[in-house]
Motif scaffolding. Structure first.
Motif, PDB file in Angstrom:
ATOM      1  N   ASP A 267       0.835  -1.212   0.000  1.00  0.00           N
ATOM      2  CA  ASP A 267       0.000   0.000   0.000  1.00  0.00           C
ATOM      3  C   ASP A 267       0.864   1.255   0.000  1.00  0.00           C
ATOM      4  N   SER A 271       0.727   3.972  -2.904  1.00  0.00           N
ATOM      5  CA  SER A 271       0.388   5.358  -2.547  1.00  0.00           C
ATOM      6  C   SER A 271       1.433   6.327  -3.073  1.00  0.00           C
ATOM      7  N   ARG A 274       0.893   6.738  -6.796  1.00  0.00           N
ATOM      8  CA  ARG A 274      -0.247   7.627  -7.088  1.00  0.00           C
ATOM      9  C   ARG A 274       0.137   9.086  -6.887  1.00  0.00           C
ATOM     10  N   TYR A 315       3.274  11.807   0.327  1.00  0.00           N
ATOM     11  CA  TYR A 315       2.175  10.921  -0.079  1.00  0.00           C
ATOM     12  C   TYR A 315       1.192  10.706   1.070  1.00  0.00           C
ATOM     13  N   HIS A 317      -1.078   7.855   2.758  1.00  0.00           N
ATOM     14  CA  HIS A 317      -1.154   6.389   2.789  1.00  0.00           C
ATOM     15  C   HIS A 317      -2.601   5.925   2.628  1.00  0.00           C
ATOM     16  N   LEU A 318      -2.837   5.025   1.674  1.00  0.00           N
ATOM     17  CA  LEU A 318      -4.162   4.458   1.417  1.00  0.00           C
ATOM     18  C   LEU A 318      -4.090   2.947   1.675  1.00  0.00           C
TER      19      LEU A 318
END
Length: 549
Positions: A267, A271, A274, A315, A317-318
């Motif tokens: 993840d 992230s 992205r 970033y 975090h997802l």
């Protein structure tokens, strides 16, 4: 009304000279005369005779389709002629010739064009049929064109983007598969047996069994729906390959912790990517307008090096894959159900997720535990899907996570194993819950259409059943005594069906349990219920035993 034509071959023989025996077509009169004259010139005495191996039965009538049926004996030809004339006199019509005119390959193509687009598995069926056609030396079918021409394809198939054929065969070709060129009426079970024996040498028996499922569907559809008459279904008597591929992979707490740590790392990487793509939007537009491929790649490479450190620092975090793993372990959903779940079908307030389409075709609802609801609240709603991950994307990410967690080789873990783990945990939790969980409760949780699919989890429910038995037989309000034998009253918390089901699932260890519990005067250790009938075939013997938790 019906006529018989003898088209048997003509055989020329010479006494005591089998090497000079020769057969000709029924119409090759000139070739026969030339051969006979040649033998006579050598001083031999040839003889010619018509064989009894090829007859054509024709029907011609007004108002009914003309038929042409080929048989291999005069007796059979006469029988068919009489049957056809009898049916025509009674106003009946059966097209006996269709099974000889159409080959099995023709029926496979018709199935692919007419029936397969109605199934959501159309693409898989198309690959299988095209492979069979290619092995038989026949042209492949264009799947995209078939979907475009079909009047009522499955909604999933209609919206699917068909992958273009590369012309490269992925699977192993089959020589035995050439039997599909035979007329449908001439196909016999031995053809499928030869195909199964050959295919089992190169692929798994389960794969062969699914290919036989396709043949079976085509044969039944041809006979029952398309009314293609054959003497007997060629699939009758086909022995499928035997195999056992049921997985019983359970996760330990350490393996689960390692997998979740690997998901956390995955993840983080996703992230960062992205965030990096957000910062590279201008460079992406510039790269799209580049004159050469080299220049385009260089622009993207320079932009990644320039923004990577900033992306790692800024970033957000997802926890997408971490939540997905928890979702699988807490709901037991199938992979396809999880990846197609939309936010419009999720109600976090009532802790439910609605699945309008499942594997067995029946809609159902998933219960969402409170911990899972809190995890889902952390996910963004900028996509229609709860988990905006493609099947290929999940496969690649799962491979990386399992490799990082050491869940490969002998310790291999698959995505579907999470579903098995979830159902097993629910069954085990029922043993520590008042009242416990029955197989029906597990069926509601897992979404299996047939409760027999859950018998592999039945042993996990036995402990809770033992506790309910103790509670039932220790409560005088639920039992009664008749002729010195304690029995359950109507409305007791344990039913006769529970006892019968448990006795058939797990063998009973009577001697061990009797030694484990010492008999006392205040407890009834063994109660036997005998149900007798006048008919010996309808006698049922059931043992009710008190079990310790």
């Amino acid at each position: 009304m019906a006529s018989i034509e003898n088209r048997s071959r003509i055989q020329v023989t010479v006494k005591n000279r089998d090497d000079l025996t020769k057969q000709f077509a029924h119409s090759a009169h000139k070739a026969i005369q030339v051969y006979i004259q040649k033998l006579r010139a050598e001083g031999l005495k040839p003889r010619s005779a018509k064989l009894n191996d090829h007859y054509v039965v024709r029907t011609r009538s007004v108002g009914a389709k003309n038929q042409c049926i080929v048989v291999h004996s005069e007796t059979e030809a006469i029988d068919i002629k009489q049957r056809l004339e009898s049916e025509l006199r009674r106003g009946l019509f059966v097209d006996y010739g269709s099974g000889q005119k159409a080959s099995l390959a023709d029926l496979l193509v018709r199935y692919l064009r007419e029936e397969a687009p109605r199934h959501k598995s159309f693409e898989v069926e198309g690959y299988k049929i095209n492979a069979l056609l290619e092995d038989a030396g026949l042209p492949r079918e264009d799947l995209a064109a078939i979907v475009a021409e079909h009047p009522n394809p499955h909604p999933k198939v209609a919206s699917m983007k068909m992958r273009k054929s590369t012309g490269t065969r992925v699977g192993q070709p089959s020589e035995a598969g050439k039997f599909i060129r035979k007329p449908f009426a001439a196909v016999v079970p031995d053809d499928f047996t030869d195909y199964i024996d050959e295919r089992c040498q190169v692929v798994a028996p389960a794969t062969v069994d699914r290919e036989i499922d396709l043949f079976s569907a085509v044969c039944h559809l041809a006979i029952d729906t398309w009314r293609i008459h054959v003497l007997k279904n060629p699939m009758d008597g086909v022995r499928r390959p035997r195999y056992y591929n049921e997985r019983d992979r359970r996760m330990s707490l350490d393996e689960e912790a390692r997998l979740l740590r690997a998901a956390l790392v995955e993840d983080r990487e996703q992230s960062i990517i992205r965030r990096l793509e957000q910062m590279m939007q201008d460079e992406r537009q510039e790269a799209d307008g580049a004159a050469t491929t080299y220049r385009r790649k260089q622009i993207i490479k320079d932009a990644r090096q320039r923004y990577m450190r900033e992306a790692e620092a800024s970033y957000v975090h997802l926890p997408l894959f971490e939540t997905l793993i928890h979702f699988q372990l807490m709901t037991g959903a199938r992979r396809s159900e999880t990846l197609t779940l939309t936010w419009s079908n999720v109600n976090l307030d009532t802790q439910t997720a609605y699945l309008p389409e499942t594997k067995n075709g029946r809609a159902r609802k998933l219960p969402l535990r409170r911990d899972l609801v809190e995890m889902l609240r952390q996910l963004p709603h900028n996509s229609e899907l709860v988990f905006p991950v493609s099947v290929d994307g999940l496969r690649k990410a799962w491979t990386r996570m399992c490799s990082s967690a050491g869940l490969t080789s002998n310790a291999e873990l698959r995505v579907h194993d999470l579903r098995h783990e979830a159902i097993s945990r629910v069954a085990e939790a029922g043993s520590n819950t008042p009242g416990g969980f029955s197989l029906v409760d597990l069926q509601h949780f897992s979404g299996h259409r047939d409760v027999r699919m859950l018998l592999r989890y039945a042993h996990l429910c036995t402990q809770s059943l033992a506790k309910r038995l103790d509670a039932a037989f220790s409560d005088n309000n639920q039992t009664t005594t008749h002729h010195g034998v304690r029995r359950l009253k109507k409305g007791a918390s344990v039913t006769l069906a529970n006892l019968v089901t448990t006795n058939t699932v797990e063998p009973d260890n009577t001697e061990q349990q009797e030694h484990a519990v010492s008999p006392t005067s205040s407890e009834v250790l063994l109660a036997k219920a005998h149900m007798h009938s006048k008919c010996q075939d309808n006698v049922v013997h059931i043992d009710f035993k008190r079990r310790t938790a």
